[in-house]
Design a protein around this motif. Sequence first.
Motif, PDB file in Angstrom:
ATOM      1  N   GLN A  38      39.216  47.026  40.607  1.00  0.00           N
ATOM      2  CA  GLN A  38      38.092  46.118  40.415  1.00  0.00           C
ATOM      3  C   GLN A  38      38.588  44.790  39.842  1.00  0.00           C
ATOM      4  OE1 GLN A  38      35.492  48.653  38.072  1.00  0.00           O
ATOM      5  NE2 GLN A  38      34.305  49.139  39.904  1.00  0.00           N
ATOM      6  N   PHE A  39      37.658  43.871  39.568  1.00  0.00           N
ATOM      7  CA  PHE A  39      38.014  42.523  39.133  1.00  0.00           C
ATOM      8  C   PHE A  39      37.461  42.244  37.744  1.00  0.00           C
ATOM      9  CE2 PHE A  39      38.322  42.594  43.650  1.00  0.00           C
ATOM     10  CZ  PHE A  39      39.438  41.827  43.933  1.00  0.00           C
ATOM     11  N   ALA A  40      38.351  41.833  36.837  1.00  0.00           N
ATOM     12  CA  ALA A  40      37.968  41.508  35.465  1.00  0.00           C
ATOM     13  C   ALA A  40      37.662  40.024  35.368  1.00  0.00           C
ATOM     14  CB  ALA A  40      39.091  41.875  34.509  1.00  0.00           C
ATOM     15  N   LEU A  41      36.594  39.709  34.657  1.00  0.00           N
ATOM     16  CA  LEU A  41      36.220  38.330  34.361  1.00  0.00           C
ATOM     17  C   LEU A  41      36.532  38.091  32.890  1.00  0.00           C
ATOM     18  CD1 LEU A  41      34.809  35.614  34.970  1.00  0.00           C
ATOM     19  CD2 LEU A  41      32.633  36.776  34.501  1.00  0.00           C
ATOM     20  N   VAL A  42      37.416  37.123  32.612  1.00  0.00           N
ATOM     21  CA  VAL A  42      37.896  36.879  31.262  1.00  0.00           C
ATOM     22  C   VAL A  42      37.750  35.403  30.926  1.00  0.00           C
ATOM     23  CG1 VAL A  42      39.939  36.992  29.760  1.00  0.00           C
ATOM     24  CG2 VAL A  42      39.578  38.756  31.483  1.00  0.00           C
ATOM     25  N   SER A  43      37.340  35.141  29.702  1.00  0.00           N
ATOM     26  CA  SER A  43      37.314  33.780  29.173  1.00  0.00           C
ATOM     27  C   SER A  43      37.940  33.811  27.791  1.00  0.00           C
ATOM     28  CB  SER A  43      35.881  33.252  29.099  1.00  0.00           C
ATOM     29  OG  SER A  43      35.885  31.942  28.553  1.00  0.00           O
ATOM     30  N   GLY A  44      39.079  33.150  27.645  1.00  0.00           N
ATOM     31  CA  GLY A  44      39.780  33.166  26.364  1.00  0.00           C
ATOM     32  C   GLY A  44      40.160  34.579  25.988  1.00  0.00           C
TER      33      GLY A  44
ATOM     34  N   TYR B  24      33.864  43.740  37.850  1.00  0.00           N
ATOM     35  CA  TYR B  24      33.065  43.666  39.066  1.00  0.00           C
ATOM     36  C   TYR B  24      33.798  44.288  40.244  1.00  0.00           C
ATOM     37  CZ  TYR B  24      30.571  40.563  36.034  1.00  0.00           C
ATOM     38  OH  TYR B  24      29.877  40.067  34.960  1.00  0.00           O
ATOM     39  N   THR B  25      33.030  44.736  41.211  1.00  0.00           N
ATOM     40  CA  THR B  25      33.586  45.407  42.383  1.00  0.00           C
ATOM     41  C   THR B  25      34.363  44.453  43.281  1.00  0.00           C
ATOM     42  OG1 THR B  25      31.735  46.943  42.324  1.00  0.00           O
ATOM     43  CG2 THR B  25      33.006  46.886  44.348  1.00  0.00           C
ATOM     44  N   THR B  26      33.861  43.229  43.428  1.00  0.00           N
ATOM     45  CA  THR B  26      34.523  42.258  44.294  1.00  0.00           C
ATOM     46  C   THR B  26      34.855  40.987  43.517  1.00  0.00           C
ATOM     47  OG1 THR B  26      32.508  41.134  45.023  1.00  0.00           O
ATOM     48  CG2 THR B  26      33.200  43.084  46.287  1.00  0.00           C
TER      49      THR B  26
END
Length: 86
Positions: free
Chosen positions: A27-33, A40-42
């Motif tokens: 899956q896809f990780a969304l990272v800020s700092g 998320y799946t995509t």
Amino acid sequence: VLVLLQLLGQRYFESRRTELLETHQGQFALVSGRELLGVYTTEEEAYQAGLKKLGNTAFLIRQIRKEEPRLQAPVIFVGTNFGSST
């Protein structure tokens, strides 16, 4: 500032990679700092979530996998002629 934010995000992702692999591989990780904003799946879902949560600012999206793919780029020499004696 943007480079520092990207570097922090990359280091934070690496520090959490093993943990994320246990339940979110592929899956896809969304990272800020230093914050994981979601998984998320995509890649598109992660991107849309990043825009919604942060607006048009820098954030990092990384696929959760054991190893990063090796990037290869061709080497091009412009304006030189190696091996020529003239």
